[in-house]
Design an enzyme around this catalytic site. Structure first.
Site, mmCIF file in Angstrom:
data_model
loop_
_atom_site.group_PDB
_atom_site.id
_atom_site.type_symbol
_atom_site.label_atom_id
_atom_site.label_comp_id
_atom_site.label_asym_id
_atom_site.label_seq_id
_atom_site.Cartn_x
_atom_site.Cartn_y
_atom_site.Cartn_z
ATOM 1 N N PHE A 128 0.842 -1.197 0.000
ATOM 2 C CA PHE A 128 0.000 0.000 0.000
ATOM 3 C C PHE A 128 0.885 1.259 0.000
ATOM 4 C CE2 PHE A 128 -2.862 3.168 1.890
ATOM 5 C CZ PHE A 128 -3.931 3.029 1.035
ATOM 6 N N ASP A 205 1.812 -5.963 7.057
ATOM 7 C CA ASP A 205 0.667 -5.051 7.097
ATOM 8 C C ASP A 205 -0.601 -5.892 6.941
ATOM 9 O OD1 ASP A 205 -1.471 -3.429 6.345
ATOM 10 O OD2 ASP A 205 -0.195 -1.972 5.326
ATOM 11 N N TYR A 230 -10.561 0.253 10.665
ATOM 12 C CA TYR A 230 -11.792 0.839 10.116
ATOM 13 C C TYR A 230 -12.306 0.094 8.902
ATOM 14 C CZ TYR A 230 -8.304 3.785 7.555
ATOM 15 O OH TYR A 230 -7.246 4.259 6.825
ATOM 16 N N LYS A 231 -11.635 -0.985 8.549
ATOM 17 C CA LYS A 231 -12.107 -1.814 7.432
ATOM 18 C C LYS A 231 -12.952 -2.955 8.004
ATOM 19 C CE LYS A 231 -7.926 -0.556 4.879
ATOM 20 N NZ LYS A 231 -8.519 0.303 3.848
ATOM 21 N N ARG A 379 -13.068 -2.244 -7.370
ATOM 22 C CA ARG A 379 -12.870 -3.183 -6.262
ATOM 23 C C ARG A 379 -14.182 -3.378 -5.515
ATOM 24 N NH1 ARG A 379 -8.565 -1.600 -1.652
ATOM 25 N NH2 ARG A 379 -10.333 -0.390 -0.902
#
Lengths: 419, 419
Positions: A128, A205, A230-231, A379
């Site tokens: 990322f 990660d 938060y995912k 996505r």
């Protein structure tokens, strides 16, 4: 074409879903909105709404400063839930703190300090952006070399490629467990073992895996990890992240930001920094109580559902989405980015299309919420706790119909600000 | 003794208080609790309770990922309120981000990188512990010297002492504007001017001044500053902090934690870190939306009341508390730590007593909430937006009576965990 995949099939899958009742644990507003972006921002757990209200109205407003008597342990207690229920670690190996980026900086810097005779950091071009930027910054400041391996962005990082790149100059290996673009899962066990054979510390990660894919940090002997809440953990916008440090390493590693919440006996307010012996030494400033509270509630729901059941449903959701994508979308110029093998796939499905940006806008207009990822990817996040098979069916049929009807061509072709 | 200072006098002061109506903007639970710790954790603004509910119930739950279209600007917009209404800076010079400690690390490191030929950091022994620890960490990692000046802990940092310590080896001067112990105000203008004459960058910690004392960052030509929002700004427990960078310095300074929220055009997700041109380059990860929302509401109330009126009331409150302390407490073995001159005093009043720890416990038992500060200090925070003169009278009379009656001697003499 819809005849190939009748909605009845989705309904049957929903009827057989052992986690179906968990959808009711989340706030679901407009039922016509098909939300396929829970891997960017998870939905609001109803329990979180209540917990935040309780913290504001009763604890902050009512107990005032006295509430710190219990708030002080919140980041560690929540870390223990994440450790034991979500990422395969022991109590005391995880703490909630700062943002993913700041945690990555702290742990990468701590690792680099531990092996000053090694001068190369390895990552890959599928990591990322914030991870790559953080590592670029550390490399620049310390005069180290950052090697960015080239990865097949649809297949994900290859264990053999990584193993071949490691040598006795390598200080740190930092990779994502699940690719934020394709959803491909990296072979954490094989890669970590290869790193350790070369004497290299590993920093994983977990942003796109925690809460969607079983993570075996202890089983894989991982040294360091960071992750987002938060995912799939549904901690809310910008909720604090977590970090993991293998217990055996904690006393020997020292992170660079020496804040008072990392201090042993912090309220003695001693003259000199003396880090706490355990995971608390990786904290810095005062923990954000509202955010950590939301993370705790989100993590508790994951714990209650259990990662094996979550993974089972997630695999069914993504394989169903892939079946629909192959028969409905490929004839319209899409190609699938995500690996077909169940054990190589995380919680989201990504498709390529040359008009991806326009299509993402048209989908939102049709009340299907995806993510656009540069340059040609749409996505679809299928958060297992609240996404139904019927939603996957409806979402993908709307996508199919709008592209078949060329409705996306009415949208602006130039990407604007994307969140 | 109470005859010396009748409650009527306090009532008259309250009746004449132009900010009296602001108390009603805060949640006040048990009216018998005298809360003198708003400088550790400010009370809950009613508007914040509503704003948090709106963010959770409407924005996060209802708009889902789409809410980032407005959340993305929240940290900067809130920074602008703090800049222009609270700390004497221009729009675009302040942003809400991370914790005070992380911000201090980022700005101190950026400053040190800007003057690599200078090798000494100067602070003083009255600076808050986390500031000193952060600087110790930076000095250790970079092989720099950290000089910690000795300060009269009741009178606060002396401008002449600081000026004498500065020379062409000094890279950075970091001090607190208001002492967390005594409440003494440092002479920001004189000290910053002396630093600039020696070519030294200044980094001021505004934790105990922002929202209580007028701060003239532009007027004093301050280079860098950080501050806390959960004290006088009433942002809630662990709310994110703010940072200030003088506009002229922004493009030449680069902070060490290269996260994606500091990246120019971040959602292009480019391969290489290229920092945003303005204050955004000092951000790192995803902003904590609940926390920033609370900071915004707290800052707006300060803006509405106005710093001149807040300072006027604060000065009256502290001078009244000092009068009571002199006539009621000094005969009981207390001595006053806080400067007597109005223009040298921040928003809190601190007294020494050999039994301070026992006394702080006994006060809480008597429903008066102070802070204990090691080794012999009782700190009384008089947050001007909601503290009444009658509360100061009642709180100090309870304190007087419990010490006169030796009730504090029934409490444990050994300090435990203090927050």
């Amino acid at each position: 074409m819809a005849m190939d995949h009748p909605l009845d099939e989705a309904a049957a899958l929903d009827a057989a879903d052992p986690l179906a009742s968990f959808r009711d644990r989340f706030v679901v507003g407009d039922p016509d909105v098909i939300y396929l972006d829970g891997n960017s921002l998870g939905r609001t757990p109803k329990a979180t709404r209540e917990a935040i209200k309780r913290v504001v109205d009763e604890e902050w407003s009512g107990e005032l400063i006295g509430a710190w008597d219990h708030w002080i342990d919140l980041a560690r207690e929540t870390g223990d839930v994440i450790a034991t229920e979500i990422v395969g670690a022991r109590p005391g190996e995880v703490i909630v703190s700062d943002s993913t980026s700041v945690n990555l900086y702290k742990l990468a810097a701590a690792a680099l300090d531990a092996v000053p005779h090694r001068s190369v950091i390895i990552t890959d071009d599928d990591n990322f952006p914030t991870d790559r930027y953080i590592l670029q910054g550390l490399a620049a400041q310390r005069g180290l070399e950052l090697r960015t391996l080239t990865t097949d962005l649809d297949r994900g990082v290859d264990a053999a490629d990584v193993a071949a790149a490691l040598d006795d100059r390598t200080a740190l290996l930092c990779l994502s467990h699940v690719s934020y673009r394709s959803g491909a899962i990296a072979d954490m066990a094989a890669i970590t073992a290869a790193a350790h054979r070369a004497g290299v510390l590993t920093l994983w990660d977990l942003c796109h895996s925690a809460g969607a894919v079983p993570v075996g940090l202890n089983e894989c002997d991982v040294d360091l990890a960071v992750g987002c809440t938060y995912k799939y953990l549904n901690g809310g916008p910008g909720a604090p992240a977590f970090l993991y440090v293998r217990e055996e390493l904690q006393r020997s590693l020292r992170q660079p930001i020496w804040g008072w919440f990392g201090q042993r006996d912090q309220f003695a307010m001693g003259a000199d920094y003396d880090p706490a012996p355990g995971i608390e030494r990786f904290q810095v400033g005062t923990p954000p109580v509202l955010g950590v509270t939301a993370v705790r509630e989100g993590a508790r729901i994951i714990a209650e559902a259990g990662m094996p059941a979550i993974r089972a449903k997630s695999t069914l959701l993504t394989s169903y989405a892939l079946r629909l994508a192959r028969s409905w979308l490929e004839p319209l110029g899409f190609s699938v980015s995500t690996p077909a093998e169940d054990d190589r796939r995380g919680g989201h499905v990504t498709v390529h299309h040359p008009d991806a940006w326009r299509i993402a806008q048209a989908m939102r207009d049709a009340k299907v919420v995806p993510d656009y990822r540069t340059p040609d990817r749409v996505r679809l996040g299928l958060a297992p706790l609240y996404t139904t098979f019927a939603e996957v069916h409806t979402g993908l049929s709307r996508l199919r119909d709008l592209v078949a009807g060329e409705r996306h061509l009415t949208f602006d072709a130039v990407p604007g600000r994307v969140t």
